[in-house]
Motif scaffolding. Structure first.
Motif, PDB file in Angstrom:
ATOM      1  N   LYS A 158       0.830  -1.208   0.000  1.00  0.00           N
ATOM      2  CA  LYS A 158       0.000   0.000   0.000  1.00  0.00           C
ATOM      3  C   LYS A 158       0.861   1.253   0.000  1.00  0.00           C
ATOM      4  O   LYS A 158       0.699   2.137  -0.845  1.00  0.00           O
ATOM      5  CB  LYS A 158      -0.932  -0.003   1.212  1.00  0.00           C
ATOM      6  N   TRP A 204       1.505  -3.626  -7.359  1.00  0.00           N
ATOM      7  CA  TRP A 204       0.801  -4.845  -6.967  1.00  0.00           C
ATOM      8  C   TRP A 204      -0.571  -4.783  -7.631  1.00  0.00           C
ATOM      9  O   TRP A 204      -1.561  -4.369  -7.012  1.00  0.00           O
ATOM     10  CB  TRP A 204       0.675  -4.937  -5.445  1.00  0.00           C
ATOM     11  N   ASP A 218      -0.813 -11.874 -10.926  1.00  0.00           N
ATOM     12  CA  ASP A 218      -1.014 -12.246  -9.527  1.00  0.00           C
ATOM     13  C   ASP A 218       0.367 -12.301  -8.886  1.00  0.00           C
ATOM     14  O   ASP A 218       1.073 -13.303  -8.982  1.00  0.00           O
ATOM     15  CB  ASP A 218      -1.720 -13.602  -9.452  1.00  0.00           C
ATOM     16  N   ASP A 277     -10.108 -11.749 -10.288  1.00  0.00           N
ATOM     17  CA  ASP A 277     -11.480 -11.842  -9.807  1.00  0.00           C
ATOM     18  C   ASP A 277     -11.958 -13.281  -9.981  1.00  0.00           C
ATOM     19  O   ASP A 277     -11.181 -14.161 -10.377  1.00  0.00           O
ATOM     20  CB  ASP A 277     -12.410 -10.848 -10.514  1.00  0.00           C
ATOM     21  N   GLU A 290      -4.242  -5.254  -9.074  1.00  0.00           N
ATOM     22  CA  GLU A 290      -5.431  -5.948  -8.571  1.00  0.00           C
ATOM     23  C   GLU A 290      -6.246  -6.391  -9.789  1.00  0.00           C
ATOM     24  O   GLU A 290      -7.221  -5.764 -10.171  1.00  0.00           O
ATOM     25  CB  GLU A 290      -6.237  -5.026  -7.658  1.00  0.00           C
ATOM     26  N   GLU A 291      -5.814  -7.489 -10.394  1.00  0.00           N
ATOM     27  CA  GLU A 291      -6.402  -7.949 -11.649  1.00  0.00           C
ATOM     28  C   GLU A 291      -7.146  -9.275 -11.504  1.00  0.00           C
ATOM     29  O   GLU A 291      -7.720  -9.776 -12.467  1.00  0.00           O
ATOM     30  CB  GLU A 291      -5.304  -8.106 -12.708  1.00  0.00           C
ATOM     31  N   ARG A 334       3.099   1.467  -3.316  1.00  0.00           N
ATOM     32  CA  ARG A 334       2.497   1.303  -4.640  1.00  0.00           C
ATOM     33  C   ARG A 334       2.890   2.484  -5.520  1.00  0.00           C
ATOM     34  O   ARG A 334       2.813   3.642  -5.099  1.00  0.00           O
ATOM     35  CB  ARG A 334       0.979   1.216  -4.529  1.00  0.00           C
TER      36      ARG A 334
END
Length: 220
Positions: free
Chosen positions: A56, A130, A150, A135, A132-133, A59
């Protein structure tokens, strides 16, 4: 009195729709400020890769590193506007200190028959990321072909730290084109939403005036 209910209904509806449009304009200002902050962070002067990067806090952190590319890698199926289907190439970078990091070198178009990954010593600048792909619809990897970045899973597959550098510049270069981190992929549709709400408010106003006109005609 016969106009009271249509007038109240019209005023309440217009007030709600205008308030929604105004809220979207406030969201637009917030999103533009956030994107400007991200852009400033992405393009800042690069630093060394932190010893323990935080997904976080770090990033988009601009970094520079050098070492040896692993020569073994993973391909991620993706697409780019005006380019089409591509393969992103993820490999490892072993630094002089012995750290093994993930590197997103960039892409080749799928029409290219070259699936090799560069090897040897390189110096690169880029940004920690990082993505966020993942789902519930993301297919599982098929050998070396993946369908999303990932980071933890890729790090495990390649024996690296779960730290991904998305390359901006790589020296020496190769046939892989860098695809740097940018804010372009972050959605910012608040202006369109605001115009939609304001447009609906105008439609509601027109419907209210039309209804009151019909009531007037019936009572003449």
């Amino acid at each position: 009195m016969r106009y009271l209910f249509p007038a109240i209904l019209g005023i309440c509806g217009i007030a709600i729709l205008v308030s929604l449009g105004t809220w979207q304009l406030r969201r637009l200002a917030w999103k533009e400020a956030m994107l400007a902050e991200i852009d400033a962070r992405i393009t800042a002067a690069p630093v060394a890769v932190p010893a323990t990067p935080d997904p976080k806090a770090d990033r988009y952190l601009p970094v520079e590193a050098e070492g040896d590319l692993g020569g073994e890698g993973l391909m991620v199926l993706a697409s780019i506007k005006q380019v089409g289907a591509i393969h992103r190439f993820i490999t490892t970078l072993t630094t002089p200190a012995g750290r093994v990091l993930l590197v997103d070198l960039g892409y080749r178009r799928i029409v290219s028959a070259d699936a090799s990954v560069p090897e040897g010593a390189v110096r690169l600048t880029g940004n920690l990321h990082w993505p966020e792909e993942i789902d519930s619809y993301t297919p599982t990897p098929d050998g070396t072909l993946w369908f999303a970045r990932d980071v933890p899973a890729m790090a495990e597959a390649l024996g690296a730290e779960p730290v991904l550098i998305v390359a901006r510049e790589v020296t020496p270069g190769s046939s892989i084109t860098p695809l740097p981190v940018s804010s372009a992929g972050i959605p910012n549709d608040h202006l369109e939403y605001a115009l939609t709400w304001f447009g609906l408010a105008l439609v509601w106003l027109g419907m209210t005036l039309f209804l009151m006109w019909r009531i007037k005609r019936r009572t003449v």
